[in-house]
Scaffold this active site. Structure first.
Site, PDB file in Angstrom:
ATOM      1  N   ASN A 288     -59.258  -6.416   2.211  1.00 65.74           N
ATOM      2  CA  ASN A 288     -57.871  -6.127   1.847  1.00 65.74           C
ATOM      3  C   ASN A 288     -57.752  -5.552   0.440  1.00 65.74           C
ATOM      4  O   ASN A 288     -56.662  -5.492  -0.127  1.00 65.74           O
ATOM      5  CB  ASN A 288     -57.021  -7.397   1.972  1.00 65.74           C
ATOM      6  N   HIS A 290     -58.672  -6.657  -2.499  1.00 65.10           N
ATOM      7  CA  HIS A 290     -58.446  -7.535  -3.647  1.00 65.10           C
ATOM      8  C   HIS A 290     -59.499  -8.643  -3.615  1.00 65.10           C
ATOM      9  O   HIS A 290     -60.244  -8.777  -2.652  1.00 65.10           O
ATOM     10  CB  HIS A 290     -57.024  -8.104  -3.675  1.00 65.10           C
ATOM     11  N   CYS A 325     -55.771 -10.046  -7.817  1.00 68.04           N
ATOM     12  CA  CYS A 325     -56.713  -9.712  -8.857  1.00 68.04           C
ATOM     13  C   CYS A 325     -57.593  -8.577  -8.354  1.00 68.04           C
ATOM     14  O   CYS A 325     -58.049  -8.595  -7.211  1.00 68.04           O
ATOM     15  CB  CYS A 325     -57.560 -10.937  -9.209  1.00 68.04           C
TER      16      CYS A 325
END
Length: 398
Positions: A288, A290, A325
């Site tokens: 995804n 991240h 993040c």
């Protein structure tokens, strides 16, 4: 493939692997059954397969691939007590391979077994919290796949994929009674239910395969996010219609035993320890785009004193995810601690705070029945934006 040395838990087999459609591997390849399993799992083969196995199995006391004649990580072998040579074959049941688990309880619960591998244990030869979280995630993804719901996203359904949506976890709570050892086999059950109007709850229980005793319980809340805008979204009716038939109104952890307490925000002033300069690597990223949610546990532990890691084990963890993040971000890890009393005959520590403490030797070497409660924060290093808040309970090993 090359020959691999045998071990106490695995025996070498000779396999002739063929796949309809013109792909054929050379004969006389020698490798472990476990290696065959992991190789097949990573291929998303869209054709039926036939696998012939010629095995020479000697007497052994504890081979995890033959526990009660049941599948372990997708491999099924009989109880071979005497040395024998046998030809066997099986047909792959569908396009996702034989390595997935199975549905139980009228298809509401998905069950899968795993052996704890050597690279999944810590210095004490038991599974780590990261290992448990990875197994929970693997079971959840296989649940979606086996249900026929998987689209082209990482656990996303068909309707979600059409709308460029993905699932993201907002909160997860795990309680561990016992960590499995190297070579142990665990059995994981998972199921889903609604969480409010626009969320989904997923629960798990982990059992010891031999004793069937529940050793871990976990619950989590998930919401939908647009893959391109990275904004949260309501659950579309089409997606709701896909997942609702699989909802099961059951709690892995009783409501009164779930950690519902607010996790306080740590600052430079309230944190006892701060670790600066943590950097995500390319291998930390998931499909995804991240950082995978399990990776944060390792960063949290970076600011936990080594003495705690040596003399305590993590009895529970609660994670609240607040933002994504990326690989380019630099991070800080913050931790504060206080002692906590474990109520008699209770598996989960109650909120009786004895005293606040910093990571001093006197606080960590106490002989009282107090355990430790740690509050954690992973944040951006530049602007101090919060990424994950967490709370862990540590139980003394002595």
């Amino acid at each position: 493939m090359t020959s691999m040395a045998s071990s106490n838990n695995f025996n070498l087999v000779q396999c002739n692997y063929s796949q309809k459609g013109g792909v054929h591997t050379p004969k006389n390849n020698v490798f472990r059954v476990g290696f065959l399993a992991s190789t097949t799992r990573n291929r998303r083969i869209l054709m039926r397969q036939s696998v012939k196995v010629k095995a020479s199995v000697g007497r052994f006391d504890k081979g995890v691939e033959t526990v009660n004649g049941k599948k372990v990580n997708g491999v099924r072998l009989g109880d071979q007590r005497e040395k024998s040579s046998k030809d066997c074959s099986f047909e792959e049941p569908n396009d996702r391979g034989v390595l997935l688990g199975r549905f139980v309880e009228n298809r509401f619960v998905y069950r899968q077994t795993f052996a704890i591998r050597s690279y999944e244990i810590g210095s004490d030869k038991t599974a780590t919290m990261e290992t448990l979280m990875n197994l929970l995630q693997e079971t959840a993804l296989n649940h979606v796949t086996s249900a026929g719901l998987a689209g082209n996203g990482f656990g996303a359904t068909h309707e979600m994929s059409l709308r460029k949506m993905i699932w993201v976890v907002t909160r997860i709570h795990v309680q561990v009674e016992k960590y499995s050892s190297w070579g142990d086999v665990v059995e994981i059950d998972t199921w889903v239910n609604a969480a409010g109007k626009n969320g989904m709850r997923r629960d798990w229980i982990i059992r010891d395969f031999v004793t069937q005793k529940i050793i871990t319980r976990a619950t989590s809340t998930w919401v939908i996010m647009n893959r391109e805008t990275r904004r949260l979204s309501k659950i579309p009716d089409e997606v709701r219609n896909e997942v609702t038939p699989f909802y099961l109104n059951r709690d892995a952890i009783a409501t009164e035993n779930i950690d519902h307490e607010k996790i306080e925000k740590l600052t430079d002033e309230t944190a006892a320890r701060i670790r600066h300069g943590l950097a995500p690597s390319w291998s930390d990223m998931d499909a995804n785009q991240h950082v995978n949610n399990v990776k944060y546990i390792g960063w949290i532990l970076e600011s936990v004193p080594v003495k705690v890691l040596e003399e305590y084990y993590m009895g529970s963890i609660t994670l609240e995810y607040r933002r994504e993040c990326r690989q380019s971000d630099m991070l800080d890890s913050l931790t504060s601690m206080k002692t906590r009393l474990l109520e008699k005959d209770q598996n989960f520590p109650i909120c009786t705070t004895l005293k606040a403490c910093s990571p001093t030797p006197s606080a960590l070497s106490t002989t009282s029945p107090a355990n430790l409660e740690c509050t954690h924060l992973v944040r951006m290093q530049d602007d101090k934006a919060e990424i994950v808040r967490a709370r862990t309970i540590w139980i003394s090993k002595h």
